[in-house]
Enzyme design. Structure first.
Site, PDB file in Angstrom:
ATOM      1  N   LYS A  58      36.046  30.583  43.367  1.00  0.00           N
ATOM      2  CA  LYS A  58      37.382  30.070  43.052  1.00  0.00           C
ATOM      3  C   LYS A  58      37.341  28.664  42.432  1.00  0.00           C
ATOM      4  CE  LYS A  58      40.654  33.032  44.926  1.00  0.00           C
ATOM      5  NZ  LYS A  58      39.855  33.968  45.689  1.00  0.00           N
ATOM      6  N   SER A  82      45.746  29.535  52.102  1.00  0.00           N
ATOM      7  CA  SER A  82      45.030  29.019  53.271  1.00  0.00           C
ATOM      8  C   SER A  82      43.557  29.357  53.113  1.00  0.00           C
ATOM      9  CB  SER A  82      45.592  29.636  54.551  1.00  0.00           C
ATOM     10  OG  SER A  82      45.632  31.033  54.418  1.00  0.00           O
ATOM     11  N   GLU A 208      38.145  47.225  46.051  1.00  0.00           N
ATOM     12  CA  GLU A 208      39.093  46.536  46.928  1.00  0.00           C
ATOM     13  C   GLU A 208      39.110  47.179  48.300  1.00  0.00           C
ATOM     14  OE1 GLU A 208      42.908  46.745  44.953  1.00  0.00           O
ATOM     15  OE2 GLU A 208      42.865  48.907  44.905  1.00  0.00           O
ATOM     16  N   GLY A 212      44.231  47.929  51.180  1.00  0.00           N
ATOM     17  CA  GLY A 212      44.988  47.229  50.139  1.00  0.00           C
ATOM     18  C   GLY A 212      44.639  47.780  48.777  1.00  0.00           C
ATOM     19  N   ASP A 214      46.201  48.569  46.164  1.00  0.00           N
ATOM     20  CA  ASP A 214      47.222  48.436  45.118  1.00  0.00           C
ATOM     21  C   ASP A 214      46.619  48.455  43.715  1.00  0.00           C
ATOM     22  OD1 ASP A 214      46.313  45.756  46.182  1.00  0.00           O
ATOM     23  OD2 ASP A 214      47.203  45.183  44.266  1.00  0.00           O
ATOM     24  N   SER A 308      31.039  36.998  46.190  1.00  0.00           N
ATOM     25  CA  SER A 308      32.051  36.060  45.703  1.00  0.00           C
ATOM     26  C   SER A 308      32.247  34.790  46.522  1.00  0.00           C
ATOM     27  CB  SER A 308      33.375  36.795  45.517  1.00  0.00           C
ATOM     28  OG  SER A 308      33.675  37.567  46.654  1.00  0.00           O
TER      29      SER A 308
HETATM   30  C1  LIG Z   1      39.853  35.263  45.905  1.00  0.00           C
HETATM   31  C2  LIG Z   1      38.639  35.972  46.282  1.00  0.00           C
HETATM   32  C3  LIG Z   1      38.354  37.259  45.780  1.00  0.00           C
HETATM   33  C4  LIG Z   1      39.301  38.016  44.878  1.00  0.00           C
HETATM   34  O1  LIG Z   1      39.508  37.339  43.670  1.00  0.00           O
HETATM   35  P1  LIG Z   1      40.733  37.677  42.710  1.00  0.00           P
HETATM   36  O2  LIG Z   1      40.554  36.814  41.530  1.00  0.00           O
HETATM   37  O3  LIG Z   1      42.005  37.348  43.487  1.00  0.00           O
HETATM   38  O4  LIG Z   1      40.680  39.125  42.428  1.00  0.00           O
HETATM   39  C5  LIG Z   1      37.143  37.845  46.125  1.00  0.00           C
HETATM   40  N1  LIG Z   1      36.267  37.222  46.946  1.00  0.00           N
HETATM   41  C6  LIG Z   1      36.508  35.999  47.450  1.00  0.00           C
HETATM   42  C7  LIG Z   1      35.498  35.377  48.335  1.00  0.00           C
HETATM   43  C8  LIG Z   1      37.707  35.320  47.135  1.00  0.00           C
HETATM   44  O5  LIG Z   1      37.942  34.103  47.642  1.00  0.00           O
END
Ligand SMILES: *Cc1c(COP(=O)(O)O)cnc(C)c1O
Length: 323
Positions: A58, A82, A208, A212, A214, A308
């Site tokens: 992020k 959060s 996903e 969820g 969607d 991620s």
């Molecule tokens: C936000 C997040 C995601 C999903 O990312 P999007 O851009 O909202 O699809 C996946 N893994 C982690 C660790 C995140 O913080």
């Protein structure tokens, strides 16, 4: 954001983002495992974003957005979250010498509040049962002149998140498949822009949480489907709908969107901890869980996966892995 890039993002924007965030972001490692390759019959390349600043990808989008805007025109930036986006915006703002205000629920985990505050952000709490964070955020933005930084649905955010796959292709070379976790779709849409440009043959999949789904329903029905707030341990991906900027990119680029259960996420988390000595958060296991559960056959392929993020409460980790 009050200032915007008024067109859909392209790979050129991803390249510009890579250049913009380079002074601030880490180039995270790409990890491999013979055990994992033997188990899956594929060659897997894991992009370890738990080692990114603030512990998740992020930071890329937040940093690109703040570096792109005219910070002089605002009295600071604002985000409501959060989770990882809050920490990312707080850190990116501090690095750019601008003030961050984060709107968080009163019952947000203490560790996340402390981490966000530790990056110098001001925190405004709200009561999630009786107040709307959107209203509080837009009120604050208007009264104080803050720029709102959205978590996924903005061209600058998407372009920033696309830099992660760019580094992965740089390091791993030609990939046949790229698998990305999906919440609101910023990471997946950015990855699509990159993959389509550098390796059009690469097949893209989003994953996903089953509760969820969607995104999967949106892809199948051809329009954005909105669901009730889902319950899953993948707290980074429990959004109620994908974005208006992210969906068209995802729709034209992915082969499919798959889902995994919380139990499958825990198994992937356990594999990473036990066999690869990696601590990641449940949401970061979406892609690997899809492979280990046999939902996606990748035998004989060169496969990229994005781990991620790594922001998991140690008590939660112990509870999930101890079972
Ligand atoms: C936000 C997040 C995601 C999903 O990312 P999007 O851009 O909202 O699809 C996946 N893994 C982690 C660790 C995140 O913080």
């Amino acid at each position: 954001m009050n200032q915007a890039l008024h067109r859909a993002p392209t790979f050129t924007d991803v390249q510009a983002a890579a250049w913009r965030i380079a002074p601030y972001a880490h180039i995270t490692p790409v990890l491999t495992s013979r055990t994992l390759d033997a188990l899956t019959g594929a060659q897997l390349f894991l992009k370890a974003e738990q080692f990114q600043r603030a512990g998740a990808f992020k930071f890329r989008g937040a940093c690109n957005a703040i570096a792109s805007m005219d910070t002089e025109a605002f009295h600071g930036v604002l985000a409501y979250s959060s989770g990882n986006h809050a920490q990312a915006v707080a850190l990116a703002a501090r690095l750019h010498g601008t003030k961050a205000t984060i709107v968080m629920p009163q019952d947000a985990p203490a560790a996340k509040v402390a981490a966000t505050r530790g990056y110098g952000a001001q925190i405004v709490f709200y009561d999630r049962y009786n107040e709307s964070r959107e209203q509080i955020a837009s009120h604050l933005a208007e009264t104080h002149g803050y720029a709102l930084i959205p978590p996924f649905d903005h061209p600058w955010i998407i372009a920033g998140q696309g830099t992660c796959a760019l580094e992965l292709f740089d390091e791993a070379g030609l990939l046949d498949v790229l698998i990305v976790g999906l919440g609101g779709g910023g990471l997946l849409a950015g990855s699509c822009l990159t993959a389509n440009a550098v390796r059009p043959e690469c097949k893209l999949y989003g994953v996903e949480p089953e509760a969820g789904n969607d995104g999967q329903r949106s892809l199948r029905s051809g329009r954005i489907v909105s669901i009730d707030p889902p319950r899953s341990i993948a707290d980074g991906a429990i959004v109620t709908q994908v974005g208006h900027h992210t969906f068209p990119i995802i729709q034209r680029s992915v082969e499919d969107i798959l889902t995994v259960t919380d139990e499958e996420l825990v198994q992937a988390m356990r594999f990473l901890a036990e066999r690869m000595k990696l601590v990641v958060e449940p949401t970061a296991c979406l892609g690997l869980a899809a492979i280990l559960s046999g939902k996606l056959d990748v035998r004989g392929k060169r496969v990229g996966l994005i781990l991620s993020g790594g922001n998991v409460d140690l008590g939660v980790l112990a509870r999930l892995l101890g079972a």
